[in-house]
Design a protein around this motif. Structure first.
Motif, PDB file in Angstrom:
ATOM      1  N   GLU A 130       0.979   4.434  -1.450  1.00 48.19           N
ATOM      2  CA  GLU A 130       0.710   5.846  -1.710  1.00 48.19           C
ATOM      3  C   GLU A 130      -0.252   6.329  -0.630  1.00 48.19           C
ATOM      4  N   THR A 151      -8.310  14.151   0.332  1.00 50.12           N
ATOM      5  CA  THR A 151      -9.480  14.991   0.102  1.00 50.12           C
ATOM      6  C   THR A 151     -10.171  15.354   1.410  1.00 50.12           C
ATOM      7  N   PHE A 155       0.877  -1.188   0.000  1.00 45.82           N
ATOM      8  CA  PHE A 155       0.000   0.000   0.000  1.00 45.82           C
ATOM      9  C   PHE A 155       0.898   1.216   0.000  1.00 45.82           C
ATOM     10  N   LYS A 187      -3.742   5.335   3.880  1.00 43.04           N
ATOM     11  CA  LYS A 187      -4.860   5.760   4.712  1.00 43.04           C
ATOM     12  C   LYS A 187      -5.919   4.663   4.794  1.00 43.04           C
ATOM     13  N   ARG A 188      -6.293   4.111   3.628  1.00 43.35           N
ATOM     14  CA  ARG A 188      -7.368   3.124   3.625  1.00 43.35           C
ATOM     15  C   ARG A 188      -6.960   1.819   4.290  1.00 43.35           C
ATOM     16  N   ALA A 189      -5.678   1.439   4.146  1.00 43.19           N
ATOM     17  CA  ALA A 189      -5.250   0.158   4.717  1.00 43.19           C
ATOM     18  C   ALA A 189      -4.961   0.276   6.210  1.00 43.19           C
ATOM     19  N   GLU A 231      -3.253   7.626  -0.223  1.00 35.66           N
ATOM     20  CA  GLU A 231      -4.634   7.175  -0.087  1.00 35.66           C
ATOM     21  C   GLU A 231      -4.699   5.702   0.300  1.00 35.66           C
ATOM     22  N   LEU A 232      -3.810   4.888  -0.272  1.00 34.38           N
ATOM     23  CA  LEU A 232      -3.835   3.463   0.065  1.00 34.38           C
ATOM     24  C   LEU A 232      -3.339   3.234   1.489  1.00 34.38           C
TER      25      LEU A 232
END
Lengths: 402, 129, 753, 80
Positions: free
Chosen positions: C332, C372, C330, C337-339, C334-335
Motif C-alpha cells: 500500500e 500526509t 509492502f 513509501k517507507r520501504a 504508505e508501506l
C-alpha cells in the motif's frame, strides 16, 4: 536505487480466522514483538495482530529511534539494558538489517543539581549493568567535536554523563523484522482492522469486535499506542494515563559526520544523525493532552532554538519534515505491563516517549507472561496495580521529557 | 539599552466589588492586574487608599521595575517581541510575554510604561537590546 | 503585531558573477542561480528534469553556505558562493568554530515580523490575484504571498498561522482565513534516461527562452511550450538517450504489435506531460479555515503508471525499487513509501507522488489517497525557525552583583541564579556553626493570604493544625497533593486572625501560588492572595552570633524561636522570621527588594569583627543535612508520603479533612515499603546517588551526603526500598550505619538559643 | 499558533499558560471507597473529544481559567 531500499525481508499476509489463542490489538513494535516472541520462544502461533491502519503507522513509525538504558531506578535500568542487548543481536537473530548502530549518548548538564543527578545516574547504571560514566566538558567535546561548550553563551556545559551503549536503529525496519519473523511462524497480521469493541463473557474478555465481524480470543492484549485509554475503557479498565502529542523533525540528508547522540538534561532535547545522513531531533512532549497529529510551529521554533544553542552547526541546516505522534504518558513516567484485573485482558502501555527502545524486552517479557500465565520478575515492578499498592516507579528524570 | 527603574506603588488584593468601588487620589494610575488585584502608582507619595478594604491585602510595592517609552520606542523596541495583539483602547493594561519574559504594558495615548518583576529586569533589558 | 498588504518585494540585481564550485559564472539581471548555470551550459544539480518553479529538488545546491537550496529560487548577487552537492553521500556538515560567547547564538540576526490580516492568499497567479482583489474590494485586509516574490510559505499551522520565509527574514502571519492558490506543477517524466541533463518542463523552457538562453536543438514531447522554437514529436515518451546529457528522445505511437518507436536527436528535451495540483500546503492544513482555489483545487488525471526509470529523483528511487518492495509484501502507498523511501526527499513527494499513486493503483486496482503532507513545504533552516525565540528566563535576586563582587560562583537552582560557594566553603561552614553568616534566600516563595475563610483554607490545604497558631507565631508545614505526596514545604506565619504569610521553596513558589488559587476557587472560599515572592528579598542571618549581629543592627528584641515580627533592621523595614534550617539560631529578614543591597552591606559591615561571611548553597545543603532536614525534590520522590519521610509528626490525621488525607488513610493500611533513613559512615563521603547495598542486592540509594567537618564523618539521607528494611548496609563497598536523623544537636537547643 | 482566551488579558499564545489538568472524576460503577480513592488519586479520563480543563495564565494575570476544548483537534480551539 539507493542502499536504503528494503531488499531483504518480505511480509506474508494471511486471511483472518474466526478465533485465535491470542489476539493482540496494535500492529506496532510492541504488538508485533510480543507475537514474534510468542511464536519463536514459546511455540504459540495461533495469534493475530490487529492493526487499525498499516503496521508501524503509529508511534513505531514516528519516534526518534534512540535505544538506551541510562535510567534512574534499578528496575528500569535492568529492563532497558536487557532491551538494549536484545537490540544488539536482533539483526543476527532475524536476518534483517535494522540499521542498528551503537553511537553513545551524551547527557549534558549545566547546573550543579544536574551534575548531581548525572553522577547519581552513572553510579546506579554501573551497579545495574548499564555502562554510563561521567565525562568532563573537554571529554564531551572530544566525543562530539561540534558541541559548543558555552551552550550558546547561556547554557555552559559543566559535564555530562556518557552512556556508552546507546544506539539507534531504523524504526520501520524494527517493526518489519518482528512482523516477518512472526508471520513466518504463522502469526496472522491483519491490517486495516480496527477494534470497535470487546467480546465479554461475564467479566472475562473473550474476543474483539471489528468492522469485519467478531474474532474470538483466548486472551486479548492491548498493545496500542496513543489510544490505550479508549481500548481499556472497552474492558472497563481505568488507566493512570494521559495522551500527549510528541513532535520531532528531520533535516535533509548530509554527509555522515555526527557520531553520537546528544541530549540535554535541562533543555530536554536530543539530536542524532540517521544512517541516511539526516539530522533527527526532538524535545519534550506538548504539555496539553491531545489526540491530534497536527504539528505546531512553537515546537519547531523552540526545538531549533535549543539544539542550536548546543550545536551551532545545525543553524544552517534545512528542515525537511516535522511530524507528531501521540503517546501515552503514565502518571509515574514508567510503562505499565501485564494484568489489568479483568480476566483475559492484558495491556502493555504507558510507553510515553520511551517505547521504541523497549520493544524487544517489552515483547519478550509480555510473551513470557502470556505463555506461562505468570508475571516475569522483570515485569513485576511495572504492573498496573502498583498504583493501588502505592508503589509507583517514578523516574521522570530519565525519560528525556519533562 | 532600556534603563529599568523601580516603579513604586501600592498593591492591593481584595474582592472585585471592593476594588470596583475603590477611591484613589486624584492623578493616581490604577493598573488592574486581575479583578481582585490592583497596582496603583500615585502622583505623590503618601496619598494612599483606604476605603472599603476590610481584610484586603494592601502592601507597598517596590518589586516592579519599568520605564516609560514613547510610541516610537514602543513600536521599535517592544512590539516586535510580542506575539499577541495590543489592545486598541487607551489607557489599557496588557500583560503577557515580551521577548519571552513575563511583563506588563500600561498603554496611555501618547506613551507607554513597560513593567516587569525585578528578578526579570536583567533578562528583559538583555532581550530588548 | 503589524498590518500589511503585501510582502515587501525584493530589489532586482544587475548583471555580475557568482562563484560556482570555485569558478566564476556570469549572470544577467534577474537570473536565478539555476538560470545562470544553465546560461553557462551547466546543470545546477546532479541531472534530471528542471521545472524552475520550486517544485522539484533537481536544482538543489549549497548557496552561501546553506545546502539544499533550490537554485531556481535563489537570486544571483555578486560573488555569491554556490557549491554543487556531491553525487553521493549528501553535502558536508560544516563545522562551526567555538563561537563568541558574548554574542547571541544565532549568528545572523534574522528579523521576525508579526502581522495580522483577515486573509492570506498564497500564490499570486491568476486565481490568487483575483481572490485577493475581491477580498480587498469587500474591505478585508489581505496579504498576497508568492514564492516568486521572495515570500516562501513554509507551512500553514493551526490558527491559521502562515509562516513565511524570505531573504530578509521570517514573517508570522495570523490570519482569519487562508486561500491556497498555488496552482499546478508540471509532471516530470518517468522513463529510462530521465536522470540526464538537458530535460526541461514546458514552463522551464519558456522561462529560459524568455531570458534569452539558447536551448540548442530542442525537441518537445507532449503539449509543446509557447513561443519556444522546438521540434514537436508526437507519441508517448519511451526513453531518453544520452550520456550525462540528453542526445535523443525515443517516442512511440500505436499499441502492442502495431507500436512504432521514433528516435529524435536533441540537445534539449522539453516535456509537456500534464500537471498535478500543487497542493502540499492545502493537504497540510486540514481542519483549518483554508480554501483551495484554481488549479491547486483541480483533480488532474494521474499520469500512466510508470514502467521504468527514476520515480523519486530526490531519493534516487526507481520503478524497479517500487516493484521490489511490492514483491516483498509492502502493498500500500504508505508501506511502499517507507520501504522504498520514495517521496521522502527535498520535494516531499511533489514530483513522485502522482507517479507512485498511479503505480500503486495499477498494482492494487484502487487509487490511493496522497500521503500526509507535513511542514516544511519550502526551504527553512533551523536558524530561521529559531529566530527571535527566547528560552527560559533566569531570575536574579537583588544581591546578584553583591555575590559576584564577593567572589561567589553562581549556579542556577529552581529557576534562579544563586551563590553556590564564595570560594572557601570550609570557612563558610564554620562561620555558620561558630560565628555568623548571611545567606541570600530571596528566592523563597512568599504569599500573603487574608480573608474571612483563610483558616478554613489553610486547614484544608495543610496536613497540620493551623487554627491554633497564635498571631506572631509560625509553624513548619508540608504541602501535600491529593495522593498524600509531599509537593513542597515551608512556613506558616500568622499575622492576625485573618491574615497569614506563607513561605515555600524557591522552586515550588510558582506552583504553590497556583495550587492555592485553584483550591480557593474550587472550594469557593473568601480569601485574597498576594504573591510577594519577587517583591521581597530575604536574607538569612544564621549562626550562634546572629542575635548579637541583629542587636547591632538595631533589632533589640528579636523574635523567639518560631515567632515572627515586623521590625526595622539597619533602618530597613523587615518581616523577621525566627526559624532554623541550618541548625543554628536563624533569622530570615524579608524586606523590599529595592532595599536589599543596603541591608546586605550593612550587615556584612556590622559583622566584620564577628568573622561574618556569606554561605552558598553548597554549604546550606550540608548544614541542613546535619540536621536531617529534607529538601523537597532532592530527598523526596514523586511518591513520598510524610510517613515514608519519617515525618508523621507533621500530619494530624485527627483533622477531619485536608488535601491528601484520604490517600494517607488508605495507604496507611499498606505494608511499609519505602523509607527515607539517615546513614553515617567514615569518610570519604560517598557520592550523592550512590546505591545502597545489602547482601549483594541494591536496596536503595543515597539522596544527599555531606562530609561533616564537625562530626568528622559522612552523614547522609537515603531511601531504603526493599523490605524487610536491612539493618546493615554497604555503600561504596564500605559499611554504613542506618540511623535516625538529626545527626547534629538532636534536641534543637542551638536553633532555640 | 495555539492560543487561549484569558478573560482578564485576552488572546495569548499557549506558552503563557500552565496546564492544570481536568478536575478528576470517578466513575459511578466504582463503589468500593478504597478503589474510588485510588481512582481519584491516579486515574485519568483521558477523553478523546470534548474536555474541560484548568489553565493558569502564568505570564499574565496569574489567575486560572476553565477551558472547554476538543482533544481530538489540533490546537486549543474551544468547544461550546
Amino acid at each position: 536505487m539507493n542502499e536504503f531500499v528494503e531488499t531483504i525481508l518480505a511480509l506474508e499476509w494471511h486471511k483472518p480466522k474466526p478465533a485465535y489463542d491470542v489476539v493482540i490489538i496494535g500492529g506496532g513494535g510492541h504488538g508485533l514483538a510480543t507475537a514474534y516472541y510468542l511464536a519463536t520462544r514459546h511455540g504459540i502461533t495461533n495469534v493475530a495482530v490487529l492493526e487499525a491502519n498499516y503496521i508501524g503507522s503509529g508511534n513505531s513509525g514516528r519516534n526518534t529511534t534512540i535505544i538506551r538504558a541510562n535510567y534512574g531506578i534499578p528496575e528500569s535500568i535492568r529492563f532497558y539494558q536487557h532491551s538494549l542487548e536484545l537490540y544488539g543481536t536482533l539483526e543476527d537473530e532475524t536476518g534483517c538489517w535494522i540499521m542498528h548502530s551503537t553511537k553513545g549518548l551524551l547527557w549534558l548538564a549545566h547546573t550543579e543539581s544536574a551534575m548531581r543527578a548525572e553522577r547519581a545516574r552513572c553510579l546506579l547504571n554501573q551497579a545495574c549493568g548499564a555502562e554510563t560514566v561521567m565525562v568532563t566538558p573537554e571529554e564531551a567535546r572530544s566525543i562530539c567535536p561540534q558541541l559548543d561548550l558555552s551552550g550558546g553563551g547561556r547554557y555552559p556545559v559543566l559535564g555530562a554523563s556518557y552512556h556508552v551503549g546507546a544506539a539507534t536503529a531504523r524504526h520501520d525496519r524494527v517493526v518489519w523484522a518482528y512482523a516477518q519473523g512472526a508471520m513466518r511462524k504463522g502469526v496472522d497480521v491483519l491490517q486495516h482492522t480496527p477494534v470497535t469493541g470487546l467480546l465479554r463473557d461475564g467479566e472475562r474478555v473473550v474476543g474483539v469486535e471489528t468492522p469485519n465481524g467478531p474474532i474470538s480470543a483466548g486472551l486479548v492484549l492491548s498493545a496500542v499506542g496513543g489510544n490505550v485509554s479508549t481500548v481499556a475503557a472497552m474492558a472497563d479498565v481505568r488507566l493512570p494515563i494521559r495522551t500527549h502529542p510528541l513532535q520531532a523533525f528531520v533535516t535533509n540528508a548530509y554527509a555522515l559526520g555526527f557520531g553520537p547522540i546528544i541530549s540535554d538534561t535541562e533543555l530536554f532535547c536530543y539530536v542524532s544523525q540517521t544512517a541516511r545522513g539526516q539530522m533527527l531531533m526532538g524535545a519534550e512532549f506538548d504539555p496539553q493532552p491531545s489526540y491530534s497529529l497536527g504539528s505546531s510551529y512553537n515546537f519547531l521554533q523552540s526545538c531549533s532554538a535549543k539544539v542550536t544553542h548546543l550545536l551551532p552547526f545545525l543553524r544552517d541546516l534545512r528542515i525537511l519534515r516535522q511530524w507528531t505522534g501521540i503517546c501515552d504518558i503514565s502518571t509515574d513516567f514508567s510503562p505499565i505491563m501485564g494484568e489489568t484485573g479483568v480476566p483475559g485482558f492484558l495491556v502493555t502501555t504507558g510507553w510515553g516517549t520511551w517505547g521504541f527502545k523497549a520493544i524487544p524486552a517489552g515483547g519478550e517479557q509480555m510473551a513470557e507472561l502470556i505463555a506461562t500465565g505468570r508475571t516475569p520478575a522483570m515485569l513485576e515492578p511495572f504492573r498496573l496495580d502498583r498504583f493501588a499498592r502505592e508503589l509507583p516507579m517514578a523516574d521522570q528524570g530519565s525519560t528525556g521529557t519533562r | 539599552m532600556l534603563a529599568l527603574e523601580t516603579i513604586p506603588g501600592v498593591r492591593a488584593a481584595a474582592d472585585a466589588a471592593a476594588i470596583d468601588g475603590m477611591v484613589v487620589a486624584e492623578g493616581a494610575v490604577v493598573l488592574r492586574f486581575a479583578p481582585d488585584e490592583v497596582f496603583i502608582m500615585f502622583p505623590k507619595p503618601g496619598r494612599e487608599l483606604n476605603e472599603g478594604f476590610a481584610q484586603a491585602i494592601i502592601a507597598r510595592e517596590t518589586g516592579f521595575v519599568g520605564c516609560w517609552l514613547t510610541l516610537e520606542e514602543l513600536a521599535a523596541r517592544v512590539v516586535a517581541h510580542i506575539d499577541w495583539a495590543l489592545p486598541v483602547e487607551r489607557p489599557a493594561l496588557a500583560q503577557g510575554l515580551v521577548a519571552g519574559v513575563p511583563a506588563k504594558l500600561w498603554l496611555e495615548s501618547g506613551r507607554a510604561l513597560l513593567l516587569c518583576a525585578a528578578p526579570y529586569a536583567h533578562e528583559l533589558t538583555e532581550r530588548l537590546r | 503585531m503589524q498590518r500589511a498588504d503585501r510582502h515587501p518585494a525584493p530589489a532586482l540585481a544587475g548583471p555580475g558573477r557568482i562563484v560556482v564550485d570555485g569558478a566564476p559564472v556570469p549572470y544577467q539581471a534577474g537570473d536565478s542561480v539555476a538560470m545562470a548555470l544553465i546560461r553557462a551550459g551547466a546543470h545546477p544539480g546532479r541531472g534530471g528534469t528542471l521545472c524552475l518553479a520550486g517544485d522539484c529538488g533537481n536544482c538543489v545546491a549549497e548557496v552561501d553556505g546553506i545546502a539544499w537550496i533550490r537554485t531556481c529560487q535563489a537570486d544571483c548577487r555578486p560573488g555569491l558562493a554556490v557549491e554543487r552537492h556531491p553525487a553521493r553521500g549528501g553535502p558536508p556538515l560544516h563545522p562551526v568554530a567555538q563561537p563568541d560567547v558574548t554574542r547571541p547564538p544565532v549568528a545572523r540576526r534574522i528579523p521576525v515580523r508579526r502581522v495580522s490580516v483577515d486573509l492570506v492568499v498564497i500564490g499570486a497567479g491568476e486565481s490568487g490575484t483575483a481572490a485577493a482583489a475581491n477580498a480587498r474590494l469587500r474591505g478585508r485586509t489581505v496579504l498576497l504571498l508568492d514564492a516568486r516574490e521572495d515570500a516562501e510559505v513554509v507551512a500553514i499551522y493551526g490558527g491559521p498561522t502562515v509562516i513565511v520565509r524570505s531573504s530578509t527574514g521570517m514573517t508570522h502571519v495570523h490570519a482569519r482565513e487562508v486561500i491556497v492558490a498555488t496552482g499546478a506543477a508540471e509532471l516530470h517524466p518517468v522513463c529510462p534516461g530521465n536522470g540526464l541533463r538537458g530535460l526541461l518542463t514546458g514552463r522551464a523552457a519558456e522561462l529560459l527562452h524568455a531570458a534569452g538562453i539558447d536551448l540548442g536543438v530542442a525537441v518537445a514531447v507532449g503539449e509543446p511550450p509557447r513561443d519556444v522554437p522546438c521540434t514537436v514529436v508526437a507519441g508517448r515518451l519511451v526513453r531518453i538517450e544520452g550520456t550525462e546529457r540528453v542526445s535523443a528522445v525515443v517516442t512511440a505511437t500505436g499499441e502492442g504489435l502495431a507500436a512504432a518507436e521514433v528516435r529524435t536527436p536533441c540537445e534539449t528535451l522539453i516535456l509537456g506531460l500534464g500537471r498535478a495540483p500543487r497542493d502540499l500546503l492545502a493537504r497540510m492544513s486540514t481542519g483549518e479555515p483554508v480554501a483551495v482555489i484554481g488549479p491547486a483545487a483541480e483533480s488532474f488525471p494521474l499520469p500512466p503508471a510508470p514502467t521504468a526509470g527514476i520515480v523519486c529523483p530526490c531519493a534516487g528511487i526507481g520503478v524497479d525499487d517500487l516493484e521490489g518492495v511490492w514483491q516483498r509484501g509492502f502493498q500500500e502507498l504508505e508501506l511502499v513509501k517507507r520501504a522504498s523511501l520514495a517521496g521522502t526527499g527535498t520535494c516531499q513527494g511533489s514530483v513522485c507522488l502522482p507517479h507512485v499513486r498511479a503505480w500503486v493503483a495499477s498494482k492494487s486496482g484502487t487509487v490511493p489517497e496522497p500521503f500526509t503532507a507535513r511542514p516544511a513545504s519550502r526551504q527553512v533552516t533551523l536558524a530561521e525557525a529559531a529566530a527571535d525565540v527566547h528560552l527560559d528566563v533566569f531570575k536574579r535576586t537583588p544581591l546578584h552583583d553583591e555575590h559576584l563582587a564577593l567572589g561567589g560562583r553562581l549556579d542556577r537552582f529552581g529557576g534562579w541564579w544563586r551563590p553556590w560557594t564564595y570560594g572557601d566553603h570550609v570557612a563558610e561552614y564554620w562561620a555558620v556553626r561558630e560565628g555568623v553568616s548571611l545567606g541570600d534566600v530571596s528566592t523563597l516563595g512568599k504569599l500573603i493570604v487574608s480573608g474571612p475563610d483563610v483558616v478554613e483554607l489553610l486547614e484544608r490545604i495543610y496536613p497540620n493544625r493551623v487554627g491554633n497558631l497564635g498571631p506572631g507565631r509560625s509553624r513548619y508545614a508540608l504541602l501535600l497533593n491529593e495522593r498524600g505526596h509531599v509537593i513542597d514545604d515551608g512556613m506558616i506565619c500568622r499575622e492576625t486572625e485573618t491574615r497569614f504569610v506563607l513561605t515555600f521553596t524557591s522552586g515550588g513558589a510558582a506552583n504553590a501560588e497556583m495550587w492555592l488559587r485553584d483550591w480557593i476557587e474550587t472550594w469557593g472560599l473568601k480569601v485574597q492572595v498576594m504573591d510577594r515572592t519577587m517583591s521581597l528579598a530575604a536574607i538569612n542571618v544564621t549562626g550562634p552570633l546572629a542575635g548579637q549581629l541583629l542587636g547591632r543592627a538595631g533589632l533589640a528584641d528579636p523574635p523567639r524561636y518560631l515567632a515572627h515580627a515586623h521590625a526595622e533592621v539597619a533602618g530597613v523595614p523587615c518581616h523577621v522570621m525566627r526559624l532554623s534550617f541550618t541548625g543554628e539560631a536563624s533569622f530570615e529578614l524579608h524586606h523590599p527588594v529595592d532595599r536589599s543591597v543596603e541591608l546586605w552591606r550593612t550587615l556584612l559591615d556590622l559583622g566584620r569583627d564577628l568573622g561574618i561571611r556569606p554561605h552558598g548553597l553548597r554549604n546550606l545543603f550540608g548544614l541542613r543535612l546535619e540536621k536531617g532536614h529534607v529538601i523537597v525534590g532532592m530527598d523526596t520522590e514523586l511518591d513520598s508520603t510524610p510517613h515514608r519521610l519519617g515525618m508523621d509528626w507533621a500530619v494530624r490525621m485527627d483533622k477531619p479533612e485536608f488535601l491528601g488525607r484520604s490517600a494517607l488513610a488508605r495507604t496507611a493500611l499498606l505494608p511499609d515499603s519505602r523509607r527515607l533513613i539517615g546513614l553515617t559512615m567514615t569518610s570519604p563521603v560517598p557520592t550523592e546517588g550512590s546505591p545502597i547495598w545489602s547482601d549483594g542486592e541494591i536496596v536503595g540509594h543515597v539522596t544527599s551526603s555531606f562530609d561533616s567537618p564537625l562530626l568528622g564523618r559522612a552523614v547522609m539521607l537515603g531511601w531504603l526500598k526493599r523490605t524487610p528494611f536491612p539493618e546493615a548496609v554497604e555503600i561504596d563497598g564500605r559499611r554504613a550505619t542506618v540511623t535516625r536523623p538529626p545527626f547534629y544537636d538532636p534536641e534543637g537547643l542551638r536553633a532555640r538559643a | 499558533m495555539p492560543e487561549l482566551d484569558c478573560p482578564n488579558c485576552g488572546l495569548r499564545p499557549i506558552e503563557e499558560f500552565t496546564f492544570g489538568g481536568e478536575r478528576p472524576s470517578v466513575p459511578d460503577r466504582i463503589t468500593d471507597p478504597l478503589e474510588r480513592d485510588v481512582d481519584y488519586a491516579w486515574m485519568h479520563d483521558n477523553v478523546n473529544g470534548a474536555t474541560s480543563e484548568r489553565w493558569f495564565h502564568a505570564a499574565g494575570c496569574r489567575r486560572w481559567l476553565t477551558v472547554r476544548r476538543n482533544t481530538s483537534l489540533t490546537g486549543m480551539t474551544p468547544v461550546e
